[in-house]
Design an enzyme around this catalytic site. Structure first.
Site, PDB file in Angstrom:
ATOM      1  N   GLY A  42     -29.451 -10.232 -15.154  1.00  0.00           N
ATOM      2  CA  GLY A  42     -28.036 -10.611 -15.151  1.00  0.00           C
ATOM      3  C   GLY A  42     -27.639 -11.609 -14.088  1.00  0.00           C
ATOM      4  N   GLU A  97     -25.758 -10.817  -7.500  1.00  0.00           N
ATOM      5  CA  GLU A  97     -25.660  -9.907  -8.653  1.00  0.00           C
ATOM      6  C   GLU A  97     -24.638 -10.428  -9.650  1.00  0.00           C
ATOM      7  OE1 GLU A  97     -26.389  -7.714 -10.612  1.00  0.00           O
ATOM      8  OE2 GLU A  97     -27.156  -5.876  -9.747  1.00  0.00           O
ATOM      9  N   ASP A  98     -24.766  -9.968 -10.876  1.00  0.00           N
ATOM     10  CA  ASP A  98     -23.789 -10.333 -11.898  1.00  0.00           C
ATOM     11  C   ASP A  98     -22.499  -9.524 -11.755  1.00  0.00           C
ATOM     12  OD1 ASP A  98     -25.059  -7.939 -12.608  1.00  0.00           O
ATOM     13  OD2 ASP A  98     -25.606  -8.591 -14.619  1.00  0.00           O
ATOM     14  N   ASP A 101     -20.285  -2.405 -10.716  1.00  0.00           N
ATOM     15  CA  ASP A 101     -19.531  -1.505 -11.585  1.00  0.00           C
ATOM     16  C   ASP A 101     -19.327  -0.185 -10.828  1.00  0.00           C
ATOM     17  OD1 ASP A 101     -18.418  -0.700 -14.069  1.00  0.00           O
ATOM     18  OD2 ASP A 101     -20.326   0.099 -14.740  1.00  0.00           O
ATOM     19  N   GLY A 103     -21.304   0.869  -8.643  1.00  0.00           N
ATOM     20  CA  GLY A 103     -21.816   0.616  -7.296  1.00  0.00           C
ATOM     21  C   GLY A 103     -23.097   1.376  -7.001  1.00  0.00           C
ATOM     22  N   THR A 105     -26.197   1.237  -8.389  1.00  0.00           N
ATOM     23  CA  THR A 105     -27.414   0.419  -8.321  1.00  0.00           C
ATOM     24  C   THR A 105     -27.467  -0.347  -7.008  1.00  0.00           C
ATOM     25  OG1 THR A 105     -27.198   0.127 -10.712  1.00  0.00           O
ATOM     26  CG2 THR A 105     -28.785  -1.293  -9.584  1.00  0.00           C
ATOM     27  N   LYS A 129     -15.718  -4.726 -10.746  1.00  0.00           N
ATOM     28  CA  LYS A 129     -14.766  -3.844 -11.439  1.00  0.00           C
ATOM     29  C   LYS A 129     -14.417  -2.715 -10.478  1.00  0.00           C
ATOM     30  CE  LYS A 129     -16.935  -3.929 -16.017  1.00  0.00           C
ATOM     31  NZ  LYS A 129     -17.550  -3.009 -17.001  1.00  0.00           N
ATOM     32  N   PHE A 150     -15.634  -4.082 -20.905  1.00  0.00           N
ATOM     33  CA  PHE A 150     -17.045  -4.444 -20.980  1.00  0.00           C
ATOM     34  C   PHE A 150     -17.145  -5.946 -21.206  1.00  0.00           C
ATOM     35  CE2 PHE A 150     -21.355  -4.867 -22.406  1.00  0.00           C
ATOM     36  CZ  PHE A 150     -22.011  -3.989 -21.566  1.00  0.00           C
ATOM     37  N   ARG A 163     -26.074 -13.267 -23.146  1.00  0.00           N
ATOM     38  CA  ARG A 163     -26.299 -13.684 -21.751  1.00  0.00           C
ATOM     39  C   ARG A 163     -26.045 -15.181 -21.584  1.00  0.00           C
ATOM     40  NH1 ARG A 163     -28.910  -9.502 -18.878  1.00  0.00           N
ATOM     41  NH2 ARG A 163     -30.335  -8.237 -20.100  1.00  0.00           N
TER      42      ARG A 163
HETATM   43  P1  IMP Z   1     -23.647   0.023 -11.399  1.00  0.00           P
HETATM   44  O1  IMP Z   1     -22.789  -0.761 -10.434  1.00  0.00           O
HETATM   45  O2  IMP Z   1     -24.771   0.750 -10.758  1.00  0.00           O
HETATM   46  O3  IMP Z   1     -22.803   0.935 -12.252  1.00  0.00           O
HETATM   47  O4  IMP Z   1     -24.352  -0.901 -12.453  1.00  0.00           O
HETATM   48  C1  IMP Z   1     -24.216  -2.223 -12.494  1.00  0.00           C
HETATM   49  C2  IMP Z   1     -25.054  -2.768 -13.636  1.00  0.00           C
HETATM   50  O5  IMP Z   1     -24.563  -2.288 -14.909  1.00  0.00           O
HETATM   51  C3  IMP Z   1     -24.889  -4.256 -13.662  1.00  0.00           C
HETATM   52  O6  IMP Z   1     -25.836  -4.911 -12.868  1.00  0.00           O
HETATM   53  C4  IMP Z   1     -24.981  -4.574 -15.140  1.00  0.00           C
HETATM   54  O7  IMP Z   1     -26.332  -4.771 -15.481  1.00  0.00           O
HETATM   55  C5  IMP Z   1     -24.456  -3.346 -15.841  1.00  0.00           C
HETATM   56  N1  IMP Z   1     -23.032  -3.512 -16.234  1.00  0.00           N
HETATM   57  C6  IMP Z   1     -21.950  -2.915 -15.686  1.00  0.00           C
HETATM   58  N2  IMP Z   1     -20.810  -3.306 -16.284  1.00  0.00           N
HETATM   59  C7  IMP Z   1     -21.170  -4.199 -17.236  1.00  0.00           C
HETATM   60  C8  IMP Z   1     -20.427  -4.992 -18.190  1.00  0.00           C
HETATM   61  O8  IMP Z   1     -19.183  -4.968 -18.298  1.00  0.00           O
HETATM   62  N3  IMP Z   1     -21.175  -5.798 -19.002  1.00  0.00           N
HETATM   63  C9  IMP Z   1     -22.523  -5.884 -18.936  1.00  0.00           C
HETATM   64  N4  IMP Z   1     -23.258  -5.174 -18.052  1.00  0.00           N
HETATM   65  C10 IMP Z   1     -22.591  -4.337 -17.210  1.00  0.00           C
HETATM   66 MG    MG Z   2     -27.210  -6.429 -12.833  1.00  0.00          MG
END
Ligand code: IMP
Ligand code: MG
Length: 176
Positions: A42, A97-98, A101, A103, A105, A129, A150, A163
């Site tokens: 991403g 990072e892309d 969400d 947090g 990861t 987000k 999303f 992507r």
């Molecule tokens: P988190 O912050 O650990 O919940 O996960 C983050 C990862 O979830 C990101 O690096 C994305 O790969 C994926 N992700 C979270 N929200 C979205 C979204 O709205 N679209 C696509 N991928 C998402």
């Molecule tokens: Mg990612």
């Protein structure tokens, strides 16, 4: 069931913001070399565009992680699928990072990278987000804070699709 994608942030808006972040990083790292760490897949589109707009010396490295758990709910335990090629010791590192969400990861990943002894470690994300945050993560550079939708494009996927969109789109499921 099919899906429709509508524009949330246009290509022009995203480009303009990346230019601003590039200028900010160039200022903050004046006289230094910045080591960008891209979280695949991403973060790749964002990192390439960002790197082109940084005027201090840049080196790049890539890593790929997968979180244990379902696609939609990350568990926070991260498995390294592809590790970095270079050590981080004494480098000024910016993780690219892309999206942040929950947090989960990122907080796990940053802790792991901090243990490798970088001189400094910052986080740069194209999207954030904040409403979805479960684990506190300090973000140093944010492209856009977005609502809990999303999103796809600019590296972000829905079932591995979209992507390559040059803008940030919102996915709506069409029930037919
Ligand atoms: P988190 O912050 O650990 O919940 O996960 C983050 C990862 O979830 C990101 O690096 C994305 O790969 C994926 N992700 C979270 N929200 C979205 C979204 O709205 N679209 C696509 N991928 C998402
Ligand atoms: Mg990612």
């Amino acid at each position: 069931m099919s899906e429709k994608v509508t524009v949330m942030l246009s290509e022009e808006e995203v480009d303009k913001r990346i230019q601003e972040i590039g200028e900010q990083i160039s200022k903050d790292y004046e006289g230094k070399q910045v080591h960008l760490v891209c979280v695949l897949k991403g973060g790749s589109f964002f990192m390439c565009e960002l790197a082109k707009r940084i005027s201090v010396p840049v080196s790049l490295d890539f890593m790929s992680v997968s979180s244990y758990g379902s696609e939609t709910k990350s568990s926070g335990v991260v498995k390294i699928v592809k590790d970095l090629d270079e050590p981080l010791k004494d480098k000024d590192v910016v993780v690219v990072e892309d999206i942040v969400d929950s947090g989960r990861t990122l907080s796990y990943l940053l802790e792991m990278l901090r243990d490798r002894g970088p001189k400094s470690l910052r986080l740069c994300t194209l999207l954030d987000k904040p409403d979805r945050r479960v684990v506190d993560v300090h973000v140093d550079y944010t492209g856009f804070q977005i609502p809990d939708e999303f999103v796809v494009g600019y590296g972000l996927d829905y079932n591995q699709k979209y992507r390559n969109l040059p803008y940030i789109g919102m996915v709506k499921l069409d029930e037919e």
